[in-house]
Design an enzyme around this catalytic site. Structure first.
Site, PDB file in Angstrom:
ATOM      1  N   SER A  33       0.822  -1.220   0.000  1.00 12.24           N
ATOM      2  CA  SER A  33       0.000   0.000   0.000  1.00 12.24           C
ATOM      3  C   SER A  33       0.853   1.267   0.000  1.00 12.24           C
ATOM      4  O   SER A  33       0.344   2.354  -0.268  1.00 12.24           O
ATOM      5  CB  SER A  33      -0.916   0.021   1.229  1.00 12.24           C
ATOM      6  OG  SER A  33      -1.700  -1.136   1.277  1.00 12.24           O
TER       7      SER A  33
ATOM      8  N   GLY B 159      -4.424  -2.049  -0.906  1.00 13.51           N
ATOM      9  CA  GLY B 159      -3.599  -1.686  -2.058  1.00 13.51           C
ATOM     10  C   GLY B 159      -3.273  -0.208  -2.064  1.00 13.51           C
ATOM     11  O   GLY B 159      -3.837   0.567  -1.294  1.00 13.51           O
TER      12      GLY B 159
ATOM     13  N   CYS C 112      -9.320  -2.217   3.742  1.00 15.54           N
ATOM     14  CA  CYS C 112      -8.676  -0.949   3.405  1.00 15.54           C
ATOM     15  C   CYS C 112      -9.050  -0.495   1.994  1.00 15.54           C
ATOM     16  O   CYS C 112     -10.188  -0.088   1.787  1.00 15.54           O
ATOM     17  CB  CYS C 112      -7.168  -1.033   3.632  1.00 15.54           C
ATOM     18  SG  CYS C 112      -6.490   0.590   4.047  1.00 15.54           S
TER      19      CYS C 112
ATOM     20  N   GLN D 205     -12.874   0.629   0.250  1.00 17.39           N
ATOM     21  CA  GLN D 205     -13.116   1.801  -0.598  1.00 17.39           C
ATOM     22  C   GLN D 205     -13.668   1.385  -1.963  1.00 17.39           C
ATOM     23  O   GLN D 205     -14.603   2.008  -2.481  1.00 17.39           O
ATOM     24  CB  GLN D 205     -11.799   2.578  -0.751  1.00 17.39           C
ATOM     25  CG  GLN D 205     -11.233   3.057   0.582  1.00 17.39           C
ATOM     26  CD  GLN D 205      -9.765   3.462   0.506  1.00 17.39           C
ATOM     27  OE1 GLN D 205      -9.110   3.290  -0.531  1.00 17.39           O
ATOM     28  NE2 GLN D 205      -9.228   3.990   1.597  1.00 17.39           N
TER      29      GLN D 205
ATOM     30  N   TYR E 229      -6.927   7.660   1.759  1.00 23.25           N
ATOM     31  CA  TYR E 229      -8.271   7.936   1.241  1.00 23.25           C
ATOM     32  C   TYR E 229      -9.262   7.391   2.251  1.00 23.25           C
ATOM     33  O   TYR E 229      -8.915   6.576   3.111  1.00 23.25           O
ATOM     34  CB  TYR E 229      -8.484   7.240  -0.116  1.00 23.25           C
ATOM     35  CG  TYR E 229      -7.650   7.844  -1.216  1.00 23.25           C
ATOM     36  CD1 TYR E 229      -8.191   8.774  -2.107  1.00 23.25           C
ATOM     37  CD2 TYR E 229      -6.307   7.495  -1.368  1.00 23.25           C
ATOM     38  CE1 TYR E 229      -7.413   9.340  -3.112  1.00 23.25           C
ATOM     39  CE2 TYR E 229      -5.525   8.061  -2.364  1.00 23.25           C
ATOM     40  CZ  TYR E 229      -6.088   8.982  -3.238  1.00 23.25           C
ATOM     41  OH  TYR E 229      -5.317   9.548  -4.229  1.00 23.25           O
TER      42      TYR E 229
ATOM     43  N   HIS F 216      -6.609  -2.586   9.320  1.00 25.74           N
ATOM     44  CA  HIS F 216      -5.995  -3.865   8.930  1.00 25.74           C
ATOM     45  C   HIS F 216      -6.210  -4.925  10.004  1.00 25.74           C
ATOM     46  O   HIS F 216      -5.396  -5.052  10.919  1.00 25.74           O
ATOM     47  CB  HIS F 216      -4.501  -3.661   8.647  1.00 25.74           C
ATOM     48  CG  HIS F 216      -4.271  -3.015   7.330  1.00 25.74           C
ATOM     49  ND1 HIS F 216      -4.152  -3.729   6.159  1.00 25.74           N
ATOM     50  CD2 HIS F 216      -4.203  -1.714   6.976  1.00 25.74           C
ATOM     51  CE1 HIS F 216      -4.001  -2.899   5.142  1.00 25.74           C
ATOM     52  NE2 HIS F 216      -4.027  -1.668   5.617  1.00 25.74           N
TER      53      HIS F 216
ATOM     54  N   GLU G 211      -5.764  -8.016   9.918  1.00 25.15           N
ATOM     55  CA  GLU G 211      -4.726  -9.067   9.930  1.00 25.15           C
ATOM     56  C   GLU G 211      -3.622  -8.700  10.916  1.00 25.15           C
ATOM     57  O   GLU G 211      -2.839  -9.568  11.304  1.00 25.15           O
ATOM     58  CB  GLU G 211      -4.182  -9.312   8.524  1.00 25.15           C
ATOM     59  CG  GLU G 211      -3.216  -8.273   7.977  1.00 25.15           C
ATOM     60  CD  GLU G 211      -3.895  -7.002   7.484  1.00 25.15           C
ATOM     61  OE1 GLU G 211      -5.130  -6.913   7.546  1.00 25.15           O
ATOM     62  OE2 GLU G 211      -3.172  -6.087   7.051  1.00 25.15           O
TER      63      GLU G 211
HETATM   64  N1  LIG Z   1      -3.760   0.095   2.960  1.00 21.53           N
HETATM   65  C1  LIG Z   1      -4.556   0.383   1.937  1.00 21.53           C
HETATM   66  O1  LIG Z   1      -5.211  -0.479   1.364  1.00 21.53           O
HETATM   67  C2  LIG Z   1      -4.586   1.815   1.478  1.00 21.53           C
HETATM   68  C3  LIG Z   1      -5.760   2.149   0.620  1.00 21.53           C
HETATM   69  C4  LIG Z   1      -5.581   3.405  -0.200  1.00 21.53           C
HETATM   70  N2  LIG Z   1      -4.454   3.305  -1.068  1.00 21.53           N
HETATM   71  C5  LIG Z   1      -5.437   4.608   0.703  1.00 21.53           C
HETATM   72  O2  LIG Z   1      -4.366   5.157   0.819  1.00 21.53           O
HETATM   73  O3  LIG Z   1      -6.399   4.996   1.326  1.00 21.53           O
END
Ligand SMILES: NC(=O)CC[C@H](N)C(=O)O
Length: 368
Positions: A52, A223, A250, A254, A295, A332, A334
């Site tokens: 990420s 991601g 995450c 979104q 985000y 997260h 996990e």
């Molecule tokens: N850890 C992630 O999945 C981040 C999600 C997305 N890229 C954000 O910055 O919000």
């Protein structure tokens, strides 16, 4: 110290707005990206290998990074993902690792000042020049070549598996189609630990690709970058909602929100750390969570209920639909690094596919 040695340690960080800060080079090279910070005081190996962070420069607000070494068992993927690393003090172990990985790193600068600036002005573009050829001009050149996070439209390709990978094919649990938008290894491990069969498929998998794996459950991973750049994953959610249970973590949350009539927006400086408090609105229970996002879901849309919120700023941390069998988390669960308060998310997810786990997991072993 000879002159040559002094030059080898030269480094500059150019920050949006015109400031150039002098630092010490710990891994040479040039880098550019969005300057963000994490308040995590542990878990630097996990953060540095979290996909990420692709296209970002990661600043650690905790001053000493590397004090318990570098061990592959703790990696979340096969490489370092931030484009550059900034800390008050990096140990030789971390500096050597980042040098081997070709990821520029600097220390001996006032990271408190840098972090305060990001909190006041928001995430900023940044350029780094470190090592023998470093000059303020080179750092500025890097800064000028920065691309806004949302304009990295092909970021999924940089972090996803090239083709399908099946784990634990003989498992007793449900078959999970994990859409790899840059998945952390411990998300896969958390599912495997519960005996799921996991088909990791590329971020741009099509309905035909999913049909071939015939999953019991669709899971959209975390991601990097702007969730609006993951249109293929959103199309899968749109296609399968109501016929397959859907989970997301995450970026996954979104993407699910965007696919189901909601919207996302960029936050000022995001949530990155290991002590973000989250309240479950159904039970009123608060858990501490690990987070890394810039985000957030702005509107969940009509089909999803916000079931968890961030105690600090009320942003949505969990979305659910009991009718549609959808469950997502912005943090997260996990928990690599911990805290481990929310591991039962994976039990809840597999339950949506009709599978009862033993529950009570205390941490996922790694696959990497
Ligand atoms: N850890 C992630 O999945 C981040 C999600 C997305 N890229 C954000 O910055 O919000």
């Amino acid at each position: 110290m000879t002159d040559a040695a002094a030059d080898d340690r030269t480094a500059y960080v150019a920050i949006e707005g015109g400031r150039v800060v002098e630092a010490r080079s710990r891994a040479p090279g040039r880098a550019r990206g969005e300057l963000v910070f994490t308040t995590a005081y542990t878990g630097y190996e996990e953060s540095l290998t979290d996909p990420s962070y692709e296209e970002q420069i990661l600043t650690f607000s905790y001053p000493l990074i590397g004090n318990y070494g570098v061990r592959e068992e703790r990696f979340e993927s096969e490489r370092v993902h931030p484009r550059g690393v900034v800390a008050r003090e990096l140990t030789d172990d971390v500096a050597d690792w980042l040098t081997e990985e070709g990821v520029p790193a600097v220390d001996h600068l006032d990271t408190r000042d840098l972090v305060t600036g990001i909190r006041e002005e928001g995430a900023m573009e940044c350029g780094i020049a470190a090592g023998p050829d470093a000059t303020p001009e080179v750092a500025r050149e890097e800064l000028e070549r920065c691309v806004a996070m949302s304009d990295h439209t092909d970021i999924g390709e940089q972090v996803s598996v090239p083709g399908r990978e099946t784990h634990n094919p003989d498992g007793d649990g449900p078959r999970v189609g994990l859409i790899d938008c840059g998945a952390k290894g411990s998300i896969v491990s958390s599912l495997l630990e519960r005996d799921a069969v996991v088909d990791v498929v590329p971020y741009d998998a099509t309905v035909a690709d999913i049909e071939r794996t015939d999953p019991d459950l669709l899971f959209i991973s975390n991601g990097p970058g702007d969730p609006e750049n993951f249109e293929a994953a959103a199309a899968l959610v749109d296609e399968y909602v109501g016929s397959l249970p859907i989970a997301g973590i995450c970026l996954g949350q979104q993407v699910v929100a965007n696919a189901l009539g909601g919207s996302t927006e960029k936050m000022e400086f995001g949530h990155r750390g290991v002590n973000q408090p989250v309240r479950d609105l159904r039970t009123n229970r608060v858990v501490m969570t690990t987070q890394n996002h810039g985000y957030t879901v702005a509107e969940p849309g009509d089909r999803l209920e916000v079931t968890q919120v961030n105690v600090n700023d009320d942003t949505p941390e969990g979305l659910e639909s009991d009718d549609l069998d959808v469950i997502t988390r912005q943090y997260h669960p996990e928990a690599n690094p911990g805290p481990n308060d929310s591991l039962d998310f994976f039990d809840d997810v597999l339950e949506l596919a009709g599978y009862e786990t033993e529950r009570g997991a205390t941490g996922a072993p790694k696959t990497t």
